[in-house]
Design an enzyme around this catalytic site. Sequence first.
Site, PDB file in Angstrom:
ATOM      1  N   CYS A 187       0.963  -0.957   0.250  1.00 41.46           N
ATOM      2  CA  CYS A 187       0.066  -0.007   0.265  1.00 41.46           C
ATOM      3  C   CYS A 187       0.590   1.434   0.070  1.00 41.46           C
ATOM      4  CB  CYS A 187      -0.700  -0.353   1.277  1.00 41.46           C
ATOM      5  SG  CYS A 187      -0.265  -0.164   2.736  1.00 41.46           S
ATOM      6  N   ASP A 241      -7.674   5.788  -1.237  1.00 36.24           N
ATOM      7  CA  ASP A 241      -6.966   4.657  -0.464  1.00 36.24           C
ATOM      8  C   ASP A 241      -6.268   2.305  -1.708  1.00 36.24           C
ATOM      9  OD1 ASP A 241      -7.124   1.696   0.639  1.00 36.24           O
ATOM     10  OD2 ASP A 241      -8.566   2.129   1.881  1.00 36.24           O
ATOM     11  N   HIS A 263      -5.820   0.461  -1.334  1.00 35.88           N
ATOM     12  CA  HIS A 263      -6.082  -1.043  -0.479  1.00 35.88           C
ATOM     13  C   HIS A 263      -7.053  -2.187  -1.403  1.00 35.88           C
ATOM     14  CE1 HIS A 263      -4.002   0.600   2.563  1.00 35.88           C
ATOM     15  NE2 HIS A 263      -3.853  -0.724   3.104  1.00 35.88           N
TER      16      HIS A 263
END
Length: 642
Positions: free
Chosen positions: A469, A593, A595
């Site tokens: 990440c 994000d 992810h």
Amino acid sequence: MEKNSRSIRVECPKLLITRNESDLQWLIGSPFFPALTIVSTFRCLHSNVSGPDFNKESEEIRTLLLNGFEVIGALVVGKSDPEKTAAAVIEAARKLRKVLSGRTDSENEATIGAIADPGNGEIRFFVSVTESSKSLELVNSVSYGDNPEKFVWESGCLLRCELPIKLPLCYPVNKPSDVENIFSRAIETVITKFREPNVVYMVEASSKASLDVIQPVIVCGAELDYDTALPLLDKAVDNSDEKLLRCAHFCLKSKSTPELFSAENADIIQVTVLLNKSKTSSKCSAPVAEYIPAMEETRLLIVDFKLEVLCYAVQDIPVLHAISKLLIPGLIDQLNSMKKMILPNLLTQHPQLHPYHFSPPGISHPITVIYELNYGETEMKQVDVRRSLHLRLGLPFDRPLLRIVNALYLSKKDHSTDSSRRKGTSLLKDVHLGIPSSGVSGGTVSLVQGSYEYYHYLHDGFDDSGWGCAYRSLQTIISWFRLQHYSSIDVPSHREIQQSLVDIGDKDPSFIGSREWIGAIELSFVLDKLLGVSCKVLNVRSGSELPEKCRELALHFKDQGTPIMIGGGVLAYTLLGVDYNEATGECAFLILDPHYTGTDDLKKIVNGGWCGWKKSVDSKGKSFFLHDKFYNLLLPQRPNMV
């Protein structure tokens, strides 16, 4: 001084107000707009105690300013005797306009003189209706447009003409000084040809968005009128007659989204210059070649030009007038500008000149710059040229806005292209645009400035789920620096990021190819090594303390505008903005994000919350940032460069 019912209209984001009382700004308008409409300002750079140097100013502004725009007045900062000062700047604006137009006769256009108070920035506008007017009129009615781009481009278009010229010169070896006169005469010959009856201008649409096939139109030089002024436009005139054909014939009939109101998405009419050498004749004759031997030893010098002229016009203007009144004068002006740049080094290594067109932020119309390609963009001569342009246009000195890579891409356009994807890649760009509001009542939103690409888990088929990440956040940050043209390096892969950390001695060689996490500190090392970018790091001991940093984060987005990496804790995120109510302390964080593991489906990403506003504690009492974890925030700083 007289009061009147006239109105000034300001259609630019802001007037360039400085506290230096010697600063003079030229006010820019257009003959196609209502009188006394200001669309931009250019700072006067060449002046002394006696006033502006009109020759130097006109040379630079003639290159910068597209035909279709003009100087309509001037603004100065000062307090003493506003009416007398306004009269002086109006006189200066009229002088500059005369030098730019080449006219010596009196002009009767109304001219604006604006005086800005150095303390509070308040501007008083005066108008001189004609050059012979004995008094000025104070204008109290001033309106400020909220959408300058729409004002300029809703009914506007661009005419574009590319013209390569190869100019052969023969000069006597024993009289090299004659070459300058020979060169000047050759340029005058080319200029004369632009207006010859046997020159043909082919006009065609440059947009591919319309399903209609618009046939090119041929305009002969003999049909052009160089004497009369631009006519008053009558929209009711039938467009079926090619002599009355309007520019609108080659433009989109409507624009579906506000984003299309910009120079980048303007309707472009392509004009090609052709020389008709084979006129129809009743007599047949063989070609004739005439040989004139040189009387003394001569040398051949070939000078290459590449003209690329842009002009602005409203769509209702007839094509004939757009060519004769805008395009041909634009070709002549650009050719003369290049001539002056080449002349001092004509017999040595004359400069390789190329015109580029830019649409800098805050200026609703394009500008044109001629760069010398003999110099690299990082060489001081080119840097100094760009700094001077930034100063004239009121652009910041900490971001590259006028490099060649920033130039407008003016090939045939397709407005239907998905604007969320960057040309040439499959990456989503600027995914936060259009997302729902944060829900913070009375908050001030501060966002990332400029564009970025969204890097996330499994992108490019590389499985970094569970450990990559921070790498993805770094890739997004580096893409921001690429898209703002601070760097041209490719966005590094995970392995290349690891190699950088090994190269600087932060990691052992065994780190390369591993799945080890990295954090904010490692990201700062990589940004410094690969881009020369410095970073600030904010540390918080608990996720509950992050709202206390909102004021500082808002200031970062205002001054620096770069994406922020949030590390530490358990997961890494990219922060794109904050919405902060300083009175109540309520805040939200715009999180991108990394992810996400799905396909690049913008709707799926936004609806799934992979890009969206996150409150530190949501309506259900759930904390987004963990209270028992520390966080490091990496704030990349903008390089101070142009």
